[in-house]
Design a protein around this motif. Sequence first.
Motif, PDB file in Angstrom:
ATOM      1  N   THR A   1      33.362 148.935  62.626  1.00 28.97           N
ATOM      2  CA  THR A   1      33.239 148.135  61.402  1.00 28.97           C
ATOM      3  C   THR A   1      32.101 147.125  61.447  1.00 28.97           C
ATOM      4  O   THR A   1      31.895 146.383  60.494  1.00 28.97           O
ATOM      5  N   THR A   2      31.349 147.086  62.559  1.00 25.21           N
ATOM      6  CA  THR A   2      30.300 146.075  62.709  1.00 25.21           C
ATOM      7  C   THR A   2      29.091 146.407  61.844  1.00 25.21           C
ATOM      8  O   THR A   2      28.637 147.546  61.786  1.00 25.21           O
ATOM      9  N   ARG A   3      28.563 145.363  61.188  1.00 27.51           N
ATOM     10  CA  ARG A   3      27.330 145.495  60.420  1.00 27.51           C
ATOM     11  C   ARG A   3      26.433 144.307  60.753  1.00 27.51           C
ATOM     12  O   ARG A   3      26.926 143.193  60.949  1.00 27.51           O
ATOM     13  N   MET A   4      25.134 144.520  60.839  1.00 26.83           N
ATOM     14  CA  MET A   4      24.207 143.473  61.241  1.00 26.83           C
ATOM     15  C   MET A   4      22.967 143.491  60.374  1.00 26.83           C
ATOM     16  O   MET A   4      22.511 144.558  59.958  1.00 26.83           O
TER      17      MET A   4
ATOM     18  N   VAL B   1      12.210 136.251  76.402  1.00 28.78           N
ATOM     19  CA  VAL B   1      12.595 137.617  76.744  1.00 28.78           C
ATOM     20  C   VAL B   1      13.455 138.220  75.647  1.00 28.78           C
ATOM     21  O   VAL B   1      13.364 139.412  75.347  1.00 28.78           O
ATOM     22  N   ILE B   2      14.295 137.397  75.009  1.00 25.55           N
ATOM     23  CA  ILE B   2      15.110 137.830  73.871  1.00 25.55           C
ATOM     24  C   ILE B   2      14.917 136.828  72.752  1.00 25.55           C
ATOM     25  O   ILE B   2      14.892 135.617  72.979  1.00 25.55           O
ATOM     26  N   GLU B   3      14.790 137.339  71.534  1.00 22.68           N
ATOM     27  CA  GLU B   3      14.618 136.466  70.376  1.00 22.68           C
ATOM     28  C   GLU B   3      15.402 137.048  69.207  1.00 22.68           C
ATOM     29  O   GLU B   3      15.377 138.257  68.969  1.00 22.68           O
ATOM     30  N   THR B   4      16.124 136.191  68.497  1.00 24.07           N
ATOM     31  CA  THR B   4      16.815 136.620  67.281  1.00 24.07           C
ATOM     32  C   THR B   4      16.174 135.935  66.088  1.00 24.07           C
ATOM     33  O   THR B   4      15.773 134.768  66.161  1.00 24.07           O
ATOM     34  N   ARG B   5      16.098 136.670  64.990  1.00 21.25           N
ATOM     35  CA  ARG B   5      15.533 136.133  63.760  1.00 21.25           C
ATOM     36  C   ARG B   5      16.498 136.414  62.613  1.00 21.25           C
ATOM     37  O   ARG B   5      16.738 137.565  62.259  1.00 21.25           O
ATOM     38  N   ASP B   6      17.076 135.348  62.065  1.00 23.22           N
ATOM     39  CA  ASP B   6      17.986 135.448  60.919  1.00 23.22           C
ATOM     40  C   ASP B   6      19.063 136.503  61.152  1.00 23.22           C
ATOM     41  O   ASP B   6      19.332 137.347  60.298  1.00 23.22           O
ATOM     42  N   LEU B   7      19.697 136.429  62.324  1.00 21.96           N
ATOM     43  CA  LEU B   7      20.723 137.398  62.689  1.00 21.96           C
ATOM     44  C   LEU B   7      22.046 137.068  61.993  1.00 21.96           C
ATOM     45  O   LEU B   7      22.538 135.934  62.060  1.00 21.96           O
ATOM     46  N   ASN B   8      22.602 138.056  61.322  1.00 22.29           N
ATOM     47  CA  ASN B   8      23.914 137.953  60.686  1.00 22.29           C
ATOM     48  C   ASN B   8      24.749 139.144  61.116  1.00 22.29           C
ATOM     49  O   ASN B   8      24.244 140.278  61.186  1.00 22.29           O
ATOM     50  N   VAL B   9      26.022 138.911  61.416  1.00 22.30           N
ATOM     51  CA  VAL B   9      26.913 139.988  61.849  1.00 22.30           C
ATOM     52  C   VAL B   9      28.216 139.892  61.068  1.00 22.30           C
ATOM     53  O   VAL B   9      28.753 138.792  60.853  1.00 22.30           O
TER      54      VAL B   9
ATOM     55  N   TYR C   1      32.204 141.847  60.733  1.00 16.43           N
ATOM     56  CA  TYR C   1      33.217 142.829  61.112  1.00 16.43           C
ATOM     57  C   TYR C   1      33.925 143.224  59.826  1.00 16.43           C
ATOM     58  O   TYR C   1      34.719 142.453  59.282  1.00 16.43           O
ATOM     59  N   GLY C   2      33.617 144.408  59.328  1.00 20.71           N
ATOM     60  CA  GLY C   2      34.107 144.777  58.011  1.00 20.71           C
ATOM     61  C   GLY C   2      33.489 143.854  56.978  1.00 20.71           C
ATOM     62  O   GLY C   2      32.267 143.680  56.919  1.00 20.71           O
ATOM     63  N   SER C   3      34.328 143.200  56.180  1.00 22.65           N
ATOM     64  CA  SER C   3      33.828 142.264  55.173  1.00 22.65           C
ATOM     65  C   SER C   3      33.809 140.827  55.672  1.00 22.65           C
ATOM     66  O   SER C   3      33.413 139.916  54.943  1.00 22.65           O
ATOM     67  N   SER C   4      34.226 140.597  56.926  1.00 21.89           N
ATOM     68  CA  SER C   4      34.332 139.237  57.460  1.00 21.89           C
ATOM     69  C   SER C   4      33.059 138.856  58.211  1.00 21.89           C
ATOM     70  O   SER C   4      32.699 139.511  59.193  1.00 21.89           O
ATOM     71  N   PRO C   5      32.373 137.803  57.772  1.00 24.28           N
ATOM     72  CA  PRO C   5      31.172 137.373  58.496  1.00 24.28           C
ATOM     73  C   PRO C   5      31.542 136.745  59.834  1.00 24.28           C
ATOM     74  O   PRO C   5      32.417 135.887  59.908  1.00 24.28           O
ATOM     75  N   ALA C   6      30.860 137.167  60.898  1.00 20.70           N
ATOM     76  CA  ALA C   6      31.135 136.649  62.244  1.00 20.70           C
ATOM     77  C   ALA C   6      30.044 135.718  62.733  1.00 20.70           C
ATOM     78  O   ALA C   6      30.328 134.724  63.414  1.00 20.70           O
ATOM     79  N   LEU C   7      28.783 136.036  62.399  1.00 23.59           N
ATOM     80  CA  LEU C   7      27.637 135.200  62.772  1.00 23.59           C
ATOM     81  C   LEU C   7      26.754 135.015  61.557  1.00 23.59           C
ATOM     82  O   LEU C   7      26.541 135.955  60.784  1.00 23.59           O
ATOM     83  N   LYS C   8      26.199 133.815  61.414  1.00 23.24           N
ATOM     84  CA  LYS C   8      25.381 133.514  60.242  1.00 23.24           C
ATOM     85  C   LYS C   8      24.071 132.870  60.654  1.00 23.24           C
ATOM     86  O   LYS C   8      24.055 131.842  61.334  1.00 23.24           O
ATOM     87  N   GLN C   9      22.971 133.495  60.274  1.00 19.99           N
ATOM     88  CA  GLN C   9      21.621 132.936  60.416  1.00 19.99           C
ATOM     89  C   GLN C   9      21.354 132.397  61.825  1.00 19.99           C
ATOM     90  O   GLN C   9      21.026 131.231  62.028  1.00 19.99           O
ATOM     91  N   ILE C  10      21.474 133.305  62.809  1.00 23.32           N
ATOM     92  CA  ILE C  10      21.252 132.926  64.201  1.00 23.32           C
ATOM     93  C   ILE C  10      19.780 133.113  64.543  1.00 23.32           C
ATOM     94  O   ILE C  10      19.257 134.225  64.504  1.00 23.32           O
ATOM     95  N   ASN C  11      19.114 132.003  64.876  1.00 24.14           N
ATOM     96  CA  ASN C  11      17.717 132.026  65.309  1.00 24.14           C
ATOM     97  C   ASN C  11      17.653 131.416  66.704  1.00 24.14           C
ATOM     98  O   ASN C  11      18.024 130.257  66.903  1.00 24.14           O
TER      99      ASN C  11
END
Length: 284
Positions: free
Chosen positions: A83-86, A28-36, A38-48
Amino acid sequence: MSTVPPPGRETPSRGPSSRETVSLSDPVIETRDLNVWYGSSPALKQINLSVPRNKITAVIGPSGCGKSTLLRCFNRMNDLVATTRMTGVILFDGENINGPETDAVSLRRRVGMVFQRPNPFPKTIYENVAWGARINGYQGDMDELVESSLRRAALWDEVKSKLNQSGLSLSGGQQQRLCIARTLAVQPEVILMDEPCSALDPISTRSVEDLMDELKRDYTIIIVTHNMQQARRASDMTVCMLLDDSVSQENHRTGVIAEYSSTEKLFTTPSDPRTEAYITGRIG
């Protein structure tokens, strides 16, 4: 590196439905190479990740590893943080939820959310349940919707004689089930739960867990929890998130998936030594 079962592979689920299987071939939900960030700080890396329908998926991991950030990605609540970027893709029923054709408000009707602490409105019990449906233009029998939502939240018998009393007059466990009823009244397809039992006593916690098991017949549930016993009791699939050890923890706390599998497998025979270290208390 995240460990995700390949599409089409079936893994056993837990609990009362342990004879069933969990199919990841039609998530029902799928993530592919998700990166998030907050500003310049990475919060999530390569979520599959592939989330199966009509199952409970638990997300566990230490504080600061991005569990709640991941949950908020699924209904675009992170849009409210300037500040969120994805980067990467999140698909809901095969459609990119961050595409220009997706309306965030409509998405949040389909992907409801229950928060960590019960947050009923300062309104009557009836109006707490009816409010979301009303502002979304519900045209049916409101009394019937309120009753059915409270029944599905296993609260009707406790409140049916006091619907005109304030929702704030209920106990903590009842308030959380009222918030679940409020979410159900909008008729979502997916329910996100961000540590919904952390402020509840053990009896209320068990009531919410039993309710989740009933609701998964009609809804897909994703729950973030610090309580590994709860994840093991209540979920079919479990995601173990940890901090990325390749990033300097002095400056950043970046979450990665250490392992994702059936709950039974993850807690009994984890594939990643970091998962075993976390669930046995050696890290985290």
